[in-house]
Design a protein around this motif. Structure first.
Motif, mmCIF file in Angstrom:
data_model
loop_
_atom_site.group_PDB
_atom_site.id
_atom_site.type_symbol
_atom_site.label_atom_id
_atom_site.label_comp_id
_atom_site.label_asym_id
_atom_site.label_seq_id
_atom_site.Cartn_x
_atom_site.Cartn_y
_atom_site.Cartn_z
ATOM 1 N N THR A 691 0.854 -1.270 0.076
ATOM 2 C CA THR A 691 0.108 -0.064 -0.028
ATOM 3 C C THR A 691 0.802 1.113 -0.005
ATOM 4 O O THR A 691 0.564 2.055 -0.741
ATOM 5 N N LEU A 692 1.745 1.302 0.873
ATOM 6 C CA LEU A 692 2.899 2.482 0.920
ATOM 7 C C LEU A 692 3.626 2.593 -0.338
ATOM 8 O O LEU A 692 3.968 3.779 -0.749
ATOM 9 N N GLY A 693 3.924 1.654 -1.052
ATOM 10 C CA GLY A 693 4.713 1.520 -2.180
ATOM 11 C C GLY A 693 3.394 1.772 -3.596
ATOM 12 O O GLY A 693 4.056 1.636 -4.478
ATOM 13 N N SER A 694 2.361 2.126 -3.342
ATOM 14 C CA SER A 694 1.249 2.237 -4.133
ATOM 15 C C SER A 694 1.404 1.168 -5.437
ATOM 16 O O SER A 694 1.389 1.227 -6.570
ATOM 17 N N ASN A 695 1.632 -0.080 -4.581
ATOM 18 C CA ASN A 695 1.576 -1.255 -5.620
ATOM 19 C C ASN A 695 2.714 -1.450 -6.622
ATOM 20 O O ASN A 695 2.657 -2.090 -7.789
ATOM 21 N N ASN A 696 3.619 -0.537 -6.516
ATOM 22 C CA ASN A 696 4.949 -0.610 -7.455
ATOM 23 C C ASN A 696 5.486 -1.945 -7.229
ATOM 24 O O ASN A 696 5.374 -2.532 -6.177
ATOM 25 N N PRO A 697 5.875 -2.642 -8.619
ATOM 26 C CA PRO A 697 6.582 -3.855 -8.568
ATOM 27 C C PRO A 697 7.376 -3.971 -7.599
ATOM 28 O O PRO A 697 7.916 -5.281 -7.300
ATOM 29 N N ARG A 698 8.461 -3.072 -7.332
ATOM 30 C CA ARG A 698 9.667 -3.101 -6.520
ATOM 31 C C ARG A 698 9.082 -3.125 -4.974
ATOM 32 O O ARG A 698 9.991 -3.367 -4.263
ATOM 33 N N ARG A 699 7.856 -3.081 -4.769
ATOM 34 C CA ARG A 699 7.408 -2.947 -3.327
ATOM 35 C C ARG A 699 6.472 -4.646 -3.205
ATOM 36 O O ARG A 699 5.779 -4.461 -2.078
ATOM 37 N N GLN A 700 6.475 -5.369 -3.878
ATOM 38 C CA GLN A 700 5.706 -6.711 -3.668
ATOM 39 C C GLN A 700 6.494 -7.566 -2.852
ATOM 40 O O GLN A 700 7.917 -7.375 -2.822
ATOM 41 N N PRO A 701 5.803 -8.440 -2.188
ATOM 42 C CA PRO A 701 6.435 -9.467 -1.330
ATOM 43 C C PRO A 701 7.229 -10.307 -2.291
ATOM 44 O O PRO A 701 6.951 -10.686 -3.401
#
Length: 957
Positions: A691-701
């Motif tokens: 959420t904080l990464g606005s669903n950016n691919p680099r913020r995915q688990p």
């Protein structure tokens, strides 16, 4: 706060390990050699090993006529500070059936009203003096003891004497107001709620077997919900009367003060506590031995991995004589060597487990234990536990090697030499813990001078057969327990009790002797061609020197005298993984990890560890999102080795495909466990990050499939690119540095690094928290508990005033949240508010409020939080709360300015951000700008329209 012994805590934490490196066994015995005494004598030339271990004469120990014991020691690290403790040799094991949880409840009530500090005045008094509640002022309750922790300044007579009044009030002046008791029930029940989950459910099932139905198995410190909800105030008062008595108490004071003055205060305040007439006998409970092997297999729907624990219990070893001290050294050597062997197993192409561990240590009650733990890979219990047990058996069959013992001796001696060299710089907190152990468990405390002298005389005389023989004492067929913890979904795949016992009993078949592979080669085959310092600049007010080398490398040096044997260093430059496209991101994010796992130069990772054995040096490269760099530490004598390692990591990274294959295999298995059985907190935290990464691919688990996208050759290429140009790196050195010694070394090694005139910049990836209001609720978990995160974010103007105002806003809000949500509403155990900020990639702040609570209270407590925020926006903070923030900040800075770690991080941040290096010296000017009006303005600015509400709730039934 509830506290388990270290051995039990490790056992519990092993149930939820996720791809963590296996900890090395401690290299010391049960004697804590941190003590330092300028008066302590040296060991005699000839030692009578039957003589008692000499206690440190720098400690003033006394017993009052009422039975209370006190320990006093003068120690000026840190200056103008003291560590005070009130120790009660009574914990949950002494509770009656109708008192379960009341030892811990009593600990809570000591902060809710005493004779001289009614209601919350105690906390207010200390906060006003700069002592933080929770971070500094705290307490814990164990099975056998309750300990109150009070670090205080000594440069204010009012505060210092007031602190002893607090200790006396805790000892016998708690008011135990029934109204306050009823309010505190909710807080303690919330603490109990926080502890619920897979670990607690499984523990409740295996503890009776592990602890052989002893009193310890029936008296977990947190207690039962039934008792905590319904007990009468008189029942709590009875516990206080029975067990809070002087013959079961110790007062410990270590710090920068006059010993005679402190002894007089203790005798005056605690001598007036009347001795207890006809005291209730203090039963010493034991965990009875058993002839059989108890096997317990426990599963849970929220347990993410399979863990096997084999615990060989044996009577506790009490160190009393010098021979006992020598025996403890043997155990330390044994633990070190076995720990190193098991660590090596994780560095294979196909490691047998995700993590493993074998170690002898104290356990609980009257027991010690030799414990072997394995975290199974893909649920393969047999392979995991056999791998660990086979290493135990290998020692039993073949013993350790002379070279292993030589390295273990070096490691042991090096650690004690370091403590000895720091004997006049040892922090007071290190001493108080020794005296707590002496009072609660009769653990001796000796001086580092004696211990160091003793070690020099005895260490080389400890022969290999002596250490090898320990395995026969540790491993036996009776009084042992085997605990298997596994995901519920794997229940049908688990081995039976009979099979598990066969793994344990049959370990060691077909083994060969351990081969100690070492490398005798220089770290650097070719000496670097250095370059000189071409520019020097002094920043006198903070004692910093800047050097610029001919190849462009910049070096920032701050010599200190805070530690005798410590030099910390770091280096960074802009760039990082941000410079690489998404297709390269998997390789870039693991670039430094894979490079470091390969070792460096001619040395693989295992050989490098052996090469560095006995040296106080650590170096690690990293590649972050916006920068790359190196961090580490060294003793002054090993500084050149550290610089050689830095040069080597820059210029000769090593590829080790087998080790990388094993690492990725373990990571893949661990990640698959997370997918198969995700824990509620993991799912929630993943949601927060995405959420904080606005669903950016680099913020995915991270997922197993992401590991398949890693290209080892590309990862090493990226690593080499990031470290190809040292000309845009800035290095920082802080600690016991002789500039005349350091200068030629950095000219040779850092001046020899490849460099160009190119200055790189990171790439702004545009990753920001979403604008506007966002609300997400995650439904995961079986337990009736919720977690709440409220997040505000936005752009800021980067300046010291901005960051100070954000810090102030966080502190004054947290004070109010504790008062409202915990003390008034009894709705939370803990609550935090903190503001984070960063200048890059663009100046931004993130303000978070966190708490856990009952699901039914989520909306109410969020509403109360918003009321407090609205109040701050309308009125600003109370002057008293602002004063607390300023006092806490000044007190914290006093300590930080004498700390190497602070200076390293501070200088790196200042240079990284392009801020003034001497900014810290102007803190008072910034604090003066924090006013009622400024907190009002800050609240209106930073609690703005970008608001994220994230809640974790139990699964809907």
């Amino acid at each position: 706060m509830v506290r388990f012994p270290l051995s039990i805590s490790l056992l519990l934490s092993a149930t939820l390990v996720l791809a963590q490196p296996v900890p090395k066994a401690k290299s010391s015995g049960k004697i804590a050699p941190q003590s330092a005494s300028p008066k302590a004598g040296k060991a005699d030339a000839t030692l009578n090993l039957n003589a008692p271990i000499p206690l440190d004469p720098a400690v003033k120990v006394g017993v009052l006529s009422n039975g209370l014991t006190y320990y006093i020691r003068k120690n000026a690290e840190p200056k103008n500070r003291a560590e005070l403790r009130l120790v009660i040799r009574a914990g949950s094991v002494l509770e009656n059936d109708n008192q379960q949880g009341l030892a811990h409840f009593m600990e809570h009530m000591e902060f809710n009203g005493t004779k001289n500090f009614p209601k919350n005045e105690l906390v207010n008094f200390l906060q006003s003096a700069g002592v933080r509640f929770g971070a500094d002022l705290n307490a814990y309750t164990g099975f056998d003891e309750t300990v109150y922790q009070l670090p205080v300044p000594t440069d204010s007579a009012n505060v210092f004497k007031g602190a002893f009044q607090i200790l006396e009030d805790w000892a016998h002046n708690a008011t135990l107001d029934p109204t306050e008791i009823d309010k505190e029930r909710g807080v303690v029940l919330e603490e109990r709620r926080l502890g619920r989950g897979a670990g607690q459910r499984m523990r409740d099932k295996y503890f009776p077997a592990l602890l052989n139905d002893s009193q310890y198995a029936k008296r977990l410190p947190i207690g039962t919900e039934q008792v905590l909800t319904t007990f009468k105030p008189a029942t709590l008062e009875q516990f206080y009367k029975d067990w809070y008595r002087p013959d079961l108490m110790a007062v410990i004071a270590v710090g920068d003060f006059d010993i005679k003055e402190v002894e007089g205060i203790i005798q005056d305040k605690f001598g007036r506590i009347p001795a207890t007439k006809s005291p209730k006998p203090r039963t010493e409970y034991e965990i009875p031995p058993h002839k059989d092997t108890k096997v317990v297999i426990v599963t849970d729907p929220e347990q993410p991995n399979t863990v096997v624990q084999v615990i060989y219990k044996r009577p506790e070893i009490k160190e009393k004589t010098l021979n006992d001290l020598r025996e403890s050294i043997k155990r330390g050597l044994f633990n070190t060597m076995l720990g190193n062997r098991i660590q090596e197993l994780t560095q294979q192409a196909d490691p047998p487990f995700l993590g493993g561990y074998s170690n002898y240590s104290d356990f609980l009650g009257n027991l010690d234990a030799f414990t072997s733990i394995a975290i199974a890979k893909e649920g393969n219990v047999e392979r995991a536990i056999k791998a660990v047990l086979d290493e135990n058996a290998r020692v039993k069959q073949f013993g350790f090697t002379p070279t292993e013992l030589s390295r273990a001796r070096q490691e042991f001696m090096t650690s004690v030499e370091q403590a000895y060299s720091e004997r006049n710089k040892t922090r007071s907190v290190n001493f108080v813990n020794e005296y707590v152990q002496n009072f609660t468990d009769k653990e001796p405390y000796t001086s580092i001078e004696f211990y160091y002298s003793f070690l020099k005389k005895e260490l080389d005389g400890i022969k290999l057969p002596e250490v090898n023989a320990l395995v026969d004492l540790f491993i036996h067929n009776d009084n042992r327990a085997v605990i298997v913890l596994a995901p519920e979904k794997d229940k049908d795949k688990l081995p039976t009790e009979t099979q598990i016992l066969s793994y344990v009993n049959d370990a060691g078949k077909g083994l060969t002797a351990y081969e100690d592979k070492t490398l005798d080669s220089p770290l650097l085959v070719k000496e670097p061609t250095g370059s000189p310092v071409v520019e020097e600049k002094k920043i006198k007010d903070i004692g910093v020197t800047e050097w610029t080398l001919k190849n462009g490398v910049r070096i920032v040096v701050k010599p200190t005298d805070f530690k005798n044997d410590q030099i910390l260093f770091s280096a960074s430059s802009f760039g990082g993984s941000s410079l690489y496209d998404l297709k390269d991101f998997p390789s870039a994010r693991f670039a430094s990890t894979l490079a470091a796992m390969g070792g460096t130069g001619a040395y693989n990772q295992i050989q490098l560890g052996k090469f560095l054995s006995g040296k106080q040096v650590s170096v690690y490269p990293f590649v972050g999102e916006l920068n790359e760099g190196i961090g580490g530490s060294a003793a002054p004598k090993d500084l050149e080795t550290a610089l050689q390692l830095i040069y080597s990591y820059f210029t000769q990274p090593r590829k080790d495909a087998d080790v990388i294959k094993g690492f990725l295999s373990n990571q893949r298995s661990a990640l698959q466990n997370r997918i198969n059985t995700p824990t509620p907190q993991q799912v929630f935290q993943d949601t927060v990050t995405v959420t904080l990464g606005s669903n950016n691919p680099r913020r995915q688990p991270l997922k197993p499939a992401d590991l398949d996208k890693i290209d080892l050759d590309r990862a090493l290429q990226i690593y080499q690119e990031r470290f190809a140009n040292a000309g845009d790196f800035t290095f920082f050195f802080v600690g016991n540095i002789d500039e005349k010694t350091l200068k030629p070394l950095v000219e040779k090694y850092l001046g020899g690094l490849p460099a160009t005139d190119t200055k790189e910049k990171f790439k702004d990836l545009g990753i920001r928290a979403p604008k506007g209001e966002v609300s997400k609720t995650v439904y995961k978990g079986l337990d009736p508990k919720a977690s709440v995160q409220l997040i505000y974010s936005g752009d800021i103007t980067w300046s010291p005033e901005t960051t100070t105002q954000l810090d102030a806003l966080a502190e004054v809000l947290e004070i109010k949240l504790i008062e409202k949500l915990r003390e008034e509403e009894s709705g939370v155990y803990g609550v935090s508010a903190n503001g984070a900020y960063a200048k890059y990639p663009v100046p931004r702040y993130t303000f978070r409020i966190n708490f856990g609570c009952a699901p039914e209270n989520v909306d109410k407590l969020i509403a109360k939080t918003q009321e407090l925020i609205t109040d701050l926006k309308q009125k600003g903070a109370l002057p008293a709360d602002i004063a607390k923030f300023k006092a806490e900040t000044r007190r914290e800075t006093e300590l930080q300015l004498k700390d190497n770690q602070f200076w390293l991080g501070y200088l790196q941040n200042q240079y990284y951000n392009g801020d003034a290096p001497d900014e810290v010296l102007h803190e008072d000017a910034q604090l003066a700008k924090v006013t009622v009006e400024s907190t009002k303005e800050a609240a209106n600015q930073y609690f703005g329209p970008n608001y994220i509400r994230l809640v974790l709730m139990p699964e809907k039934k």
